[in-house]
Design an enzyme around this catalytic site. Structure first.
Site, PDB file in Angstrom:
ATOM      1  CE  LYS A   1       8.366  32.196  19.341  1.00 57.23           C
ATOM      2  NZ  LYS A   1       7.275  33.186  19.366  1.00 57.23           N
TER       3      LYS A   1
ATOM      4  CB  SER B   1       7.541  34.600  22.939  1.00 56.31           C
ATOM      5  OG  SER B   1       6.772  34.409  21.746  1.00 56.31           O
TER       6      SER B   1
ATOM      7  CB  SER C   1       5.580  36.914  20.095  1.00 56.97           C
ATOM      8  OG  SER C   1       5.106  36.825  21.408  1.00 56.97           O
TER       9      SER C   1
END
Lengths: 486, 90
Positions: free
Chosen positions: A75, A150, A174
């Site tokens: 990420k 996210s 997330s």
């Protein structure tokens, strides 16, 4: 056997070279990323360099670790030295870290092949992936629905077989929520289990880096590699004595499985999710576990409590972006340094980030601090105590991960309703507990449904053991858009 | 209700400019979020319970090697003679 073990044995038997394998993944990214938007940066040179290093080791007959040569992604809020790390924000669009996050450096030591950095909601704020400053990632199961967030690009990449596993971060669901929406296994470790050094801060007291993959075995192997004490993060000071991987196949007979009435009977949980989760509980019962019913009404306050604490911490953490030392700097004439800072921040932060900074600043300002922030901290403590009491009666707790399967894109206007989508995931962050999402069914419309297994602090081994036993019993096939991942 | 004066103060503390044509929408949005947060301020809490704290060990305050000056300055848009640079306005 998980994907990582299969790749490991293919590399060892020289059935495939690491370069060939890496090139296959890079070609798939080249082909699909413009449609899926799973990656914000592709690190082809870095990937091939590591792949050649692994091939060289193999040709010399040197031993390699289980994660060596396995193509993976990260990420884009996890720092990678010399590789642009943007948080999918205009603010950090040209930012290149000068150090590695500990979680990544531990994988790097094992010669993990970094394919690239995954798309995400800007600064990890959001649960749809739509708050990214680039095009949002697409849900491989249905492009008209969100991936969740996210860690949206991480879920999209792994589910689409563009990456074997990915590191995400989980502040209020997330990792688990996008894993649930994209049919993956995703672990949020105990707070303090994985170093946060190099994780670009959003809400420091709640967030953890966690792995997302297509099987419990893979998640377990990656967790074992990245967890453990780190002098660079003072909250990460515990060494695990044994690997979670060595406990995956332990017997679960007699384990006490708690179900929370507020979720198992909650009106906000869709009936097909309830049904799928009930089936999981019945499977555990059939395998010799005992079911314990719990009532925890305090959890109904978890979303506003989380929102106040997370926004307060965000307003403080994001105060560092001044346009001077790093990050976006506005151009033009300024009357003062204050104006330079305000203009830089106003031009570079996206709408959701600004909302949370304003909200956080408000709840910390003047008398409001005791009215909102201090009160939220008290309620957070209360939730921790309720979990501590619950774990006297049970070993793990089973809940849905999300109230519904992946929902339609473009629900941005319903800001408060969107927050409530995280109602099942947030309590584990507030109470610092480990929790995993495990795919447990498919909706009538063909979308994955996820179940969440929450454990007591630092009990990742038991959480993953329970997950693995269910995966074996139910003979889960982790579907991806382009076929079952074998 | 958040007054205009209160909102302007929050924006100032946040170091964010809110354009005049966006003011109403952003303020209403913040109000909606605060209404949601009000659930917390009204919730009962076990006041007799003491707060639970977990302590993290602190390291010794010893000087050790850190990032080089060049590394630290490498992401700044403007720097000069080993310092971050901010343009001066006349």
């Amino acid at each position: 056997m998980g994907k990582i073990e299969r790749i490991h044995s293919s590399l060892l038997s020289r059935e495939v070279s690491c370069r060939e394998l890496t090139e296959e993944y890079l070609s798939a990214i080249e082909r699909d990323n413009s449609t899926l938007s799973a990656f914000v940066t592709v690190t082809e040179d870095c990937a091939l360099e590591t792949a050649d290093k692994v091939d060289k080791k193999l040709s010399k007959g040197e031993s390699i670790g289980m994660l060596s040569g396995v193509p993976m992604s990260i990420k884009d809020n996890i720092s990678t030295k010399g590789i642009r790390t943007t948080c999918c924000s205009k603010m950090l669009w040209n930012y290149t870290p000068v150090y590695d996050a500990t979680a990544y450096s531990r994988l790097k030591l094992q010669d993990a092949v970094l394919l690239g950095k995954n798309n995400m909601d800007e600064f990890a704020m959001g649960n749809t992936g739509e708050n990214s400053c680039i095009a949002p990632s697409k849900n491989p199961f249905d492009m008209s629905r969100v991936t969740g967030g996210s860690s949206s690009g991480s879920a999209c990449a792994v589910s689409s077989n563009l990456s074997v596993y990915s590191l995400g971060s989980d502040t209020g669901g997330s990792v688990r929520q996008p894993a649930a929406f994209c049919g993956l296994v995703g672990l949020k470790p105990t707070f303090g289990a994985v170093s946060r050094y190099g994780l670009i801060a959003y809400a420091s007291s709640l967030e953890q880096i966690g792995p997302m993959a297509t099987s419990v075995e893979d998640v377990s192997l990656v967790f074992d590699a990245i967890s453990g004490k780190d002098v660079l993060d003072s909250t990460c000071n515990r060494e695990y004595e044994e690997s979670t991987f060595s406990h995956l196949n332990d017997s679960i007979k007699g384990k006490r499985v708690g179900i929370i009435r507020e979720f198992s009977q909650g009106e906000h949980i869709s009936s097909e999710v309830k049904e799928a989760v009930n089936k999981v509980v019945c499977t555990y019962e059939a395998m010799g576990a005992n079911v314990v019913e719990l009532t925890m009404p305090e959890l109904l306050q978890a979303v506003p409590v989380y929102y106040i604490i997370a926004c307060a911490e965000a307003s403080s953490n994001l105060a560092r972006y001044d346009g001077i030392r790093y990050g976006y700097r506005a151009q033009g004439d300024f009357q003062s340094v204050h104006e330079l800072i305000c203009r830089s921040r106003s031009e570079a932060f996206g709408k959701e980030v600004k909302r949370r900074i304003l909200m956080g600043t408000n709840v910390l300002s003047g008398d409001k601090c005791s009215y909102y922030y201090d009160k939220a901290k008290l309620l957070k403590d209360n939730i921790c105590r309720q979990f501590a009491r619950a774990f006297e009666k049970c070993d793990v707790i089973i809940t849905p991960t999300t109230p519904t399967p992946a929902f339609e894109c473009n629900r941005k206007a319903e800001s408060v309703e969107l927050l409530c989508e995280d109602a099942c995931a947030i309590p584990a962050n507030l109470a610092s507990l480990p929790a995993v999402n495990l795919p447990c069914g498919v909706s009538k419309t063909g979308l994955p449904i996820g179940v969440q297994i929450i454990g007591n602090k630092f009990c990742e081994a038991l959480v993953l053991n329970m997950a693995y036993k269910y995966q074996q019993e139910a003979q889960l096939e982790f579907c991806t858009k382009w076929g079952v991942s074998q | 209700m958040i007054t205009r004066e209160e909102f302007e103060n929050i924006a100032l503390l946040s170091k964010l400019y809110v354009a005049e044509d966006e003011y109403s929408a952003v303020c209403a949005d913040l109000q909606q979020m605060m209404d949601f947060a009000d659930e917390v301020s009204q919730a009962p809490v076990e006041t007799e319970q003491s707060r639970t704290f977990e302590y993290t060990p602190l390291r010794e305050d010893e000087v050790s090697e850190s990032l080089s000056k060049n590394d630290v300055l490498s992401n700044a848009r403007l720097c000069e003679n080993g310092y971050f640079k901010v343009e001066k306005n006349d």
